[in-house]
Structure formats: structure tokens, C-alpha cells
Design a protein around this motif. Sequence first.
Motif, PDB file in Angstrom:
ATOM      1  N   ILE A 114     -60.846  31.768  44.242  1.00 47.17           N
ATOM      2  CA  ILE A 114     -61.998  32.511  44.725  1.00 47.17           C
ATOM      3  C   ILE A 114     -63.090  32.479  43.675  1.00 47.17           C
ATOM      4  CG2 ILE A 114     -62.871  34.794  45.343  1.00 47.17           C
ATOM      5  CD1 ILE A 114     -60.192  35.426  46.558  1.00 47.17           C
ATOM      6  N   LYS A 115     -64.291  32.061  44.071  1.00 38.44           N
ATOM      7  CA  LYS A 115     -65.476  32.143  43.221  1.00 38.44           C
ATOM      8  C   LYS A 115     -66.370  33.224  43.793  1.00 38.44           C
ATOM      9  CE  LYS A 115     -64.036  28.535  40.945  1.00 38.44           C
ATOM     10  NZ  LYS A 115     -63.444  28.675  39.595  1.00 38.44           N
ATOM     11  N   ASP A 116     -66.979  34.024  42.948  1.00 41.56           N
ATOM     12  CA  ASP A 116     -67.729  35.169  43.471  1.00 41.56           C
ATOM     13  C   ASP A 116     -68.973  35.437  42.652  1.00 41.56           C
ATOM     14  OD1 ASP A 116     -66.773  37.032  41.213  1.00 41.56           O
ATOM     15  OD2 ASP A 116     -64.899  36.398  42.135  1.00 41.56           O
ATOM     16  N   ILE A 117     -69.841  36.277  43.209  1.00 40.32           N
ATOM     17  CA  ILE A 117     -71.082  36.683  42.554  1.00 40.32           C
ATOM     18  C   ILE A 117     -71.209  38.197  42.690  1.00 40.32           C
ATOM     19  CG2 ILE A 117     -72.498  36.298  44.626  1.00 40.32           C
ATOM     20  CD1 ILE A 117     -74.735  35.322  42.761  1.00 40.32           C
ATOM     21  N   CYS A 118     -71.558  38.856  41.601  1.00 42.44           N
ATOM     22  CA  CYS A 118     -71.660  40.325  41.571  1.00 42.44           C
ATOM     23  C   CYS A 118     -73.072  40.762  41.188  1.00 42.44           C
ATOM     24  CB  CYS A 118     -70.669  40.917  40.566  1.00 42.44           C
ATOM     25  SG  CYS A 118     -68.930  40.703  40.995  1.00 42.44           S
ATOM     26  N   ASP A 119     -73.396  41.980  41.544  1.00 44.37           N
ATOM     27  CA  ASP A 119     -74.652  42.589  41.135  1.00 44.37           C
ATOM     28  C   ASP A 119     -74.481  43.172  39.729  1.00 44.37           C
ATOM     29  OD1 ASP A 119     -77.307  43.827  41.406  1.00 44.37           O
ATOM     30  OD2 ASP A 119     -76.174  45.697  41.494  1.00 44.37           O
ATOM     31  N   VAL A 120     -75.353  42.788  38.804  1.00 44.61           N
ATOM     32  CA  VAL A 120     -75.207  43.210  37.413  1.00 44.61           C
ATOM     33  C   VAL A 120     -75.396  44.714  37.255  1.00 44.61           C
ATOM     34  CG1 VAL A 120     -76.276  43.052  35.125  1.00 44.61           C
ATOM     35  CG2 VAL A 120     -75.798  40.983  36.426  1.00 44.61           C
ATOM     36  N   THR A 156     -74.898  47.293  39.420  1.00 38.20           N
ATOM     37  CA  THR A 156     -73.870  48.170  39.987  1.00 38.20           C
ATOM     38  C   THR A 156     -72.458  47.641  39.773  1.00 38.20           C
ATOM     39  OG1 THR A 156     -73.954  47.077  42.152  1.00 38.20           O
ATOM     40  CG2 THR A 156     -75.472  48.929  41.781  1.00 38.20           C
ATOM     41  N   GLY A 157     -72.318  46.337  39.547  1.00 41.40           N
ATOM     42  CA  GLY A 157     -70.996  45.721  39.413  1.00 41.40           C
ATOM     43  C   GLY A 157     -70.358  45.352  40.735  1.00 41.40           C
ATOM     44  N   ILE A 158     -71.038  45.620  41.854  1.00 43.36           N
ATOM     45  CA  ILE A 158     -70.483  45.357  43.183  1.00 43.36           C
ATOM     46  C   ILE A 158     -70.427  43.858  43.461  1.00 43.36           C
ATOM     47  CG2 ILE A 158     -70.877  45.667  45.667  1.00 43.36           C
ATOM     48  CD1 ILE A 158     -72.190  48.350  44.970  1.00 43.36           C
ATOM     49  N   MET A 159     -69.301  43.384  44.014  1.00 43.73           N
ATOM     50  CA  MET A 159     -69.181  41.983  44.392  1.00 43.73           C
ATOM     51  C   MET A 159     -69.945  41.764  45.692  1.00 43.73           C
ATOM     52  SD  MET A 159     -65.752  39.616  44.840  1.00 43.73           S
ATOM     53  CE  MET A 159     -65.283  39.930  43.132  1.00 43.73           C
ATOM     54  N   LEU A 160     -70.852  40.802  45.675  1.00 40.01           N
ATOM     55  CA  LEU A 160     -71.743  40.584  46.808  1.00 40.01           C
ATOM     56  C   LEU A 160     -71.269  39.478  47.743  1.00 40.01           C
ATOM     57  CD1 LEU A 160     -75.097  40.752  44.822  1.00 40.01           C
ATOM     58  CD2 LEU A 160     -74.023  42.589  46.128  1.00 40.01           C
ATOM     59  N   ARG A 161     -70.749  38.398  47.191  1.00 42.40           N
ATOM     60  CA  ARG A 161     -70.294  37.267  48.005  1.00 42.40           C
ATOM     61  C   ARG A 161     -69.120  36.607  47.309  1.00 42.40           C
ATOM     62  NH1 ARG A 161     -73.871  32.765  49.712  1.00 42.40           N
ATOM     63  NH2 ARG A 161     -72.797  32.934  51.695  1.00 42.40           N
ATOM     64  N   LEU A 162     -68.306  35.916  48.078  1.00 41.95           N
ATOM     65  CA  LEU A 162     -67.229  35.114  47.499  1.00 41.95           C
ATOM     66  C   LEU A 162     -67.056  33.840  48.316  1.00 41.95           C
ATOM     67  CD1 LEU A 162     -64.464  35.435  49.419  1.00 41.95           C
ATOM     68  CD2 LEU A 162     -64.442  37.684  48.360  1.00 41.95           C
ATOM     69  N   GLU A 163     -66.458  32.866  47.681  1.00 43.13           N
ATOM     70  CA  GLU A 163     -66.184  31.598  48.347  1.00 43.13           C
ATOM     71  C   GLU A 163     -64.768  31.160  48.001  1.00 43.13           C
ATOM     72  OE1 GLU A 163     -67.571  27.000  47.782  1.00 43.13           O
ATOM     73  OE2 GLU A 163     -69.155  28.437  48.284  1.00 43.13           O
ATOM     74  N   LEU A 164     -64.011  30.815  49.015  1.00 39.98           N
ATOM     75  CA  LEU A 164     -62.676  30.269  48.798  1.00 39.98           C
ATOM     76  C   LEU A 164     -62.813  28.786  48.465  1.00 39.98           C
ATOM     77  CD1 LEU A 164     -60.707  31.912  51.751  1.00 39.98           C
ATOM     78  CD2 LEU A 164     -60.886  32.685  49.389  1.00 39.98           C
ATOM     79  N   VAL A 165     -62.288  28.396  47.344  1.00 41.68           N
ATOM     80  CA  VAL A 165     -62.471  27.036  46.858  1.00 41.68           C
ATOM     81  C   VAL A 165     -61.200  26.221  47.069  1.00 41.68           C
ATOM     82  CG1 VAL A 165     -63.019  25.618  44.850  1.00 41.68           C
ATOM     83  CG2 VAL A 165     -64.113  27.846  45.137  1.00 41.68           C
ATOM     84  N   GLY A 166     -61.352  25.075  47.712  1.00 42.75           N
ATOM     85  CA  GLY A 166     -60.234  24.165  47.910  1.00 42.75           C
ATOM     86  C   GLY A 166     -60.719  22.730  47.822  1.00 42.75           C
ATOM     87  N   PHE A 206     -75.558  38.524  27.568  1.00 44.51           N
ATOM     88  CA  PHE A 206     -74.298  39.216  27.281  1.00 44.51           C
ATOM     89  C   PHE A 206     -74.191  40.558  28.004  1.00 44.51           C
ATOM     90  CE2 PHE A 206     -74.156  36.241  23.707  1.00 44.51           C
ATOM     91  CZ  PHE A 206     -72.828  35.843  23.779  1.00 44.51           C
ATOM     92  N   ASP A 207     -75.315  41.191  28.309  1.00 51.16           N
ATOM     93  CA  ASP A 207     -75.267  42.443  29.065  1.00 51.16           C
ATOM     94  C   ASP A 207     -74.843  42.211  30.507  1.00 51.16           C
ATOM     95  OD1 ASP A 207     -76.015  43.820  26.827  1.00 51.16           O
ATOM     96  OD2 ASP A 207     -78.118  44.080  27.410  1.00 51.16           O
ATOM     97  N   GLY A 208     -75.096  41.012  31.037  1.00 50.62           N
ATOM     98  CA  GLY A 208     -74.759  40.736  32.428  1.00 50.62           C
ATOM     99  C   GLY A 208     -73.517  39.892  32.623  1.00 50.62           C
ATOM    100  N   ALA A 209     -73.123  39.136  31.589  1.00 52.80           N
ATOM    101  CA  ALA A 209     -72.039  38.162  31.762  1.00 52.80           C
ATOM    102  C   ALA A 209     -70.679  38.791  32.017  1.00 52.80           C
ATOM    103  CB  ALA A 209     -71.969  37.257  30.524  1.00 52.80           C
ATOM    104  N   GLN A 210     -70.490  40.050  31.639  1.00 50.77           N
ATOM    105  CA  GLN A 210     -69.168  40.676  31.770  1.00 50.77           C
ATOM    106  C   GLN A 210     -68.939  41.331  33.127  1.00 50.77           C
ATOM    107  OE1 GLN A 210     -68.907  43.978  29.051  1.00 50.77           O
ATOM    108  NE2 GLN A 210     -70.929  44.756  29.585  1.00 50.77           N
ATOM    109  N   THR A 211     -69.912  41.273  34.031  1.00 45.57           N
ATOM    110  CA  THR A 211     -69.834  42.024  35.288  1.00 45.57           C
ATOM    111  C   THR A 211     -68.623  41.629  36.127  1.00 45.57           C
ATOM    112  OG1 THR A 211     -72.252  42.159  35.296  1.00 45.57           O
ATOM    113  CG2 THR A 211     -71.112  42.720  37.331  1.00 45.57           C
ATOM    114  N   VAL A 212     -68.406  40.338  36.316  1.00 50.39           N
ATOM    115  CA  VAL A 212     -67.268  39.888  37.125  1.00 50.39           C
ATOM    116  C   VAL A 212     -65.956  40.265  36.452  1.00 50.39           C
ATOM    117  CG1 VAL A 212     -66.071  37.871  38.060  1.00 50.39           C
ATOM    118  CG2 VAL A 212     -68.558  38.028  38.224  1.00 50.39           C
TER     119      VAL A 212
END
Length: 233
Positions: A1-7, A9-19, A174-180
Motif C-alpha cells: 500500500i502506498k499512501d498520502i497524508c495531510d501534514v 492533521t496526519g489524516i490519510m487522504l488516499r492510498l493505492e494498492l501496488v502490484g 523534516f516537519d512534514g516527512a514523518q507524517t506517514v
Amino acid sequence: IKDICDVETGIMLRLELVGNQHQAFKEFDNLGKSAGVLMRLAKPWKGSGRTVVADSAFSSVLAAVSLRKDLGLYFLGMVKTAHKSFPREYLNTYSYPDPGKGNSVTLKAEVDNVQVYAVGWNDKKTKTIVTTCSTSLPGTPHKKKRWANPRNGQGCSKIYYKEVPRTEMVAEYFDGAQTVDVHNHIRQGNIKLEEAIGTHRWYVRLFCTILGICITDAFLAYKAFHPSQPRST
């Protein structure tokens, strides 16, 4: 799973199943696996002028330029292995006038009509960042927790913070990279649905993961939008 979060709030916004079987037929597949996934995840925010912060698995000059040209988004990312067109060797061997931690050097180039910056930041070892935004002016310093032990061996250790200078580019990354990573820690470290429900069926395992994501997002949303309300852990 690859995903993207909002910096913020930390909420996960979208994900993609990778195959491997179906990746070559997806949009932006001509950019390669890493940049292609990044473009697909960020596409809903096309033209918004937002900044995408990515770890080294997704970071490259190609990703930075593609996001800016095709989606109108800015980019900040740590470059490690995908260093094509990036001056990694120069930044890693750069001789700083002051060899102390926190010094940085910034290079600028135009790639396919996009202004791209390469940043080297001197910490324990040089961190290399590619970006299409922000500034090299001084930013919020990084505070590292340290303990001072009493010389006579008596009493408690005292905690103090050592500040390491950072430019705005480095601080914003560095303030945003740790969100996921924080999101994953809450889901896998606190909730642990994948461990609580034993199964040999892949779809049950996947269901537990997605349910854990939803629970984590609900907690983070409550925390972000109701900061004064009591929370239980």
C-alpha cells in the motif's frame, strides 16, 4: 500500500494498492514506479499550489519537475538512490566553511523550465534534498533532547535541548516527512488489528489494515478539529 497524508492533521487522504502485474497500465506509468505512484496519489490536488513532501522512495528530480509541470504542485523530497540529474556527489563532498552541524548549501538549476533546488544539510551525515519551493533563509532550528549527568554521580540527570540550525527548506521537509510514519505507528503500534485478528486469508488481513486506517483517521480528525475536548488512549 502506498499512501498520502495531510501534514497538518496526519489524516490519510488516499492510498493505492501496488502490484507488479497492473502497474504498467496505470496513468503516469511512463514516469516509472515511484514518480508514477506519487503523481497518481497527488492528482486530486492538481492546480492547488500545495506542497508534496516525500521520503527517499519517491524523491527524484523527475518527480519534482513532473509535479510542478503537470499538476501545478510543489515538491520537497530526500534524495538517496534516485539521484539521476541530482548533484549528490558534490553535496556529499562539499567542504563547509564551518564544519559544525546545521550548515547547508543550496544549488539552483532550471530543468525543463522548472526552477529546481538541490540542498545539502550537514547533520551527522549530509542529508540531500530536492525541492521546487521554499527558501534558503534561516528556518526553525531542530531541537535535540540531551541529558546532562551530575558530575558527582548524585541526583537526577537534567534534560536540555540542543538546537541545530536549519534553513526553511530543510525545516519544512523534516516537519512534514514523518507524517506517514506517525500514522503507521498509531495503527500498528496502538490499535494492532492485524495482530488481534488471526487469519490465513489475504482479504481479511487487508480488511483489518483498512479498518485500522479508518479508526486512526477518525482519532486524528477528532484530535485536530476538537483540540480542547478530552481524549482517551
